[in-house]
Enzyme design. Sequence first.
Site, short mmCIF file in Angstrom:
data_model
loop_
_atom_site.label_atom_id
_atom_site.label_comp_id
_atom_site.label_asym_id
_atom_site.label_seq_id
_atom_site.Cartn_x
_atom_site.Cartn_y
_atom_site.Cartn_z
N LYS A 17 5.66 9.75 2.67
CA LYS A 17 5.05 8.67 3.45
C LYS A 17 6.10 7.84 4.18
O LYS A 17 5.96 7.61 5.36
CB LYS A 17 4.17 7.79 2.58
CG LYS A 17 2.80 8.41 2.36
CD LYS A 17 2.50 8.72 0.95
CE LYS A 17 1.18 9.45 0.78
NZ LYS A 17 0.90 9.68 -0.64
N ASP A 63 4.64 2.46 -8.71
CA ASP A 63 4.46 3.56 -7.77
C ASP A 63 4.54 2.94 -6.38
O ASP A 63 3.66 2.17 -5.99
CB ASP A 63 3.09 4.21 -8.01
CG ASP A 63 2.75 5.28 -6.97
OD1 ASP A 63 3.57 5.53 -6.06
OD2 ASP A 63 1.65 5.87 -7.09
N TRP A 97 -4.98 6.38 -6.96
CA TRP A 97 -3.65 6.77 -7.47
C TRP A 97 -3.35 6.06 -8.78
O TRP A 97 -2.81 6.64 -9.71
CB TRP A 97 -2.56 6.50 -6.43
CG TRP A 97 -2.74 7.31 -5.18
CD1 TRP A 97 -2.95 6.84 -3.93
CD2 TRP A 97 -2.73 8.75 -5.08
NE1 TRP A 97 -3.08 7.89 -3.05
CE2 TRP A 97 -2.95 9.07 -3.73
CE3 TRP A 97 -2.58 9.80 -5.99
CZ2 TRP A 97 -3.01 10.38 -3.26
CZ3 TRP A 97 -2.63 11.11 -5.53
CH2 TRP A 97 -2.85 11.39 -4.18
C1 PLP Z 1 0.35 10.00 -1.85
C2 PLP Z 1 0.44 9.15 -3.04
C3 PLP Z 1 0.65 9.69 -4.32
C4 PLP Z 1 0.71 11.17 -4.57
O1 PLP Z 1 1.92 11.67 -4.14
P1 PLP Z 1 2.28 13.22 -4.31
O2 PLP Z 1 3.71 13.20 -3.89
O3 PLP Z 1 1.39 13.97 -3.39
O4 PLP Z 1 2.07 13.59 -5.72
C5 PLP Z 1 0.79 8.82 -5.38
N1 PLP Z 1 0.70 7.49 -5.21
C6 PLP Z 1 0.49 6.93 -4.00
C7 PLP Z 1 0.43 5.45 -3.88
C8 PLP Z 1 0.35 7.75 -2.89
O5 PLP Z 1 0.13 7.20 -1.68
#
Ligand code: PLP
Length: 355
Positions: free
Chosen positions: A190, A166, A99
């Site tokens: 999540k 993030d 990511w």
């Molecule tokens: C799942 C995830 C993403 C991607 O998220 P989307 O909403 O599917 O674009 C980005 N960063 C992390 C740390 C993730 O776990």
Amino acid sequence: MKKYNFTAGPCILDRSVIENTAKAILDFNGMGLSIAEISHRSKEFQAVIDEAEALAKELLDIPEGYSVLFLGGGASLEFCMIPYNFLVKKAAYLNTGVWAKKAMKEAKLFGEVVEVASSADANYTFIPKGWTVPTDVDYLHITTNNTIYGTEIREDLDVPVRLIADMSSDIFSRPIDVSKYDAIYAGAQKNLSMAGVTIVIVKNDALGRVERQIPTMLDYRTHVEKGSMFNTPPVVPIYTAMENMRWIKAQGGVKAMQKLAKQRAEIVYNEIDRNKLFHGTVETEDRSYMNICFVLNDEYKELEKDFFDFATSKGMVGIKGHRSVGGFRASCYNAQTIEGCEALVACMKEYEAKH
Ligand SMILES: *Cc1c(COP(=O)(O)O)cnc(C)c1O
């Protein structure tokens, strides 16, 4: 049979959150209409988004001067919106996994990207330490929880530049010192809601520093000014986020989530360390509370599919590891129960006894 959901995302939500969403979809607030079919500009929906924003501010103790946005596009769109809005010349990124790398790739479209450190050579099995950030960068970007590899930064770093994170897979799992960040973003699926909404917490006076033209929808200022209502927002996922934040609050807030996360992680990691069949895949000190990755020891490697099938037959769902790590991954987001973790441990013990 009872199912225990360890899926990495979209993932487990508390049953009450699902049930309340289901009710709102059938008949919202006794209006005789579904939340899915009312105007996002109605006072009824305005109350939902207002409460969602207020709960986020309360739960994370967000200081004055920050906006909370509910956007579409997922965390992946933020990989591009962040540099669009914050990168003037040069930005620093900590490379802790897939990511983080995807975020870097987008940033390179807007300027120079400095990789301050990387654990790529070790398949991201640890969080790099001892790195420094150049002081002439516009910001440092970090990924606090690395969903695929199972490493986590559980502290708010002190760095001499603006910090952006993030937090897709660990937001609302611990208190955060928001004042240390210029922006925090998280795809909701999540720890916060169903897929379809992304929460962004942004410091208002950090915006407007870049000179480039930003397309309206990709400019955070648009969404700050319009209270996430520039266009039709993802109404149902926002509703679920609100319900989930009510639930988090009722459990005792993010401090309670943090305590629970630690308990769950201890239960599962202790078994991984004790069980003769398995070992963890990451450095102990960097182990994630959210995504617990483990593999079979070399002498038992051929049992991988068999253990997976055994665990599935015991009600475990979604424990297959990501293909870049292999083995198993038990995701333990906010709604994961101690009971679920104990069931997984019981299953690992039973399997060990058979071998
Ligand atoms: C799942 C995830 C993403 C991607 O998220 P989307 O909403 O599917 O674009 C980005 N960063 C992390 C740390 C993730 O776990």
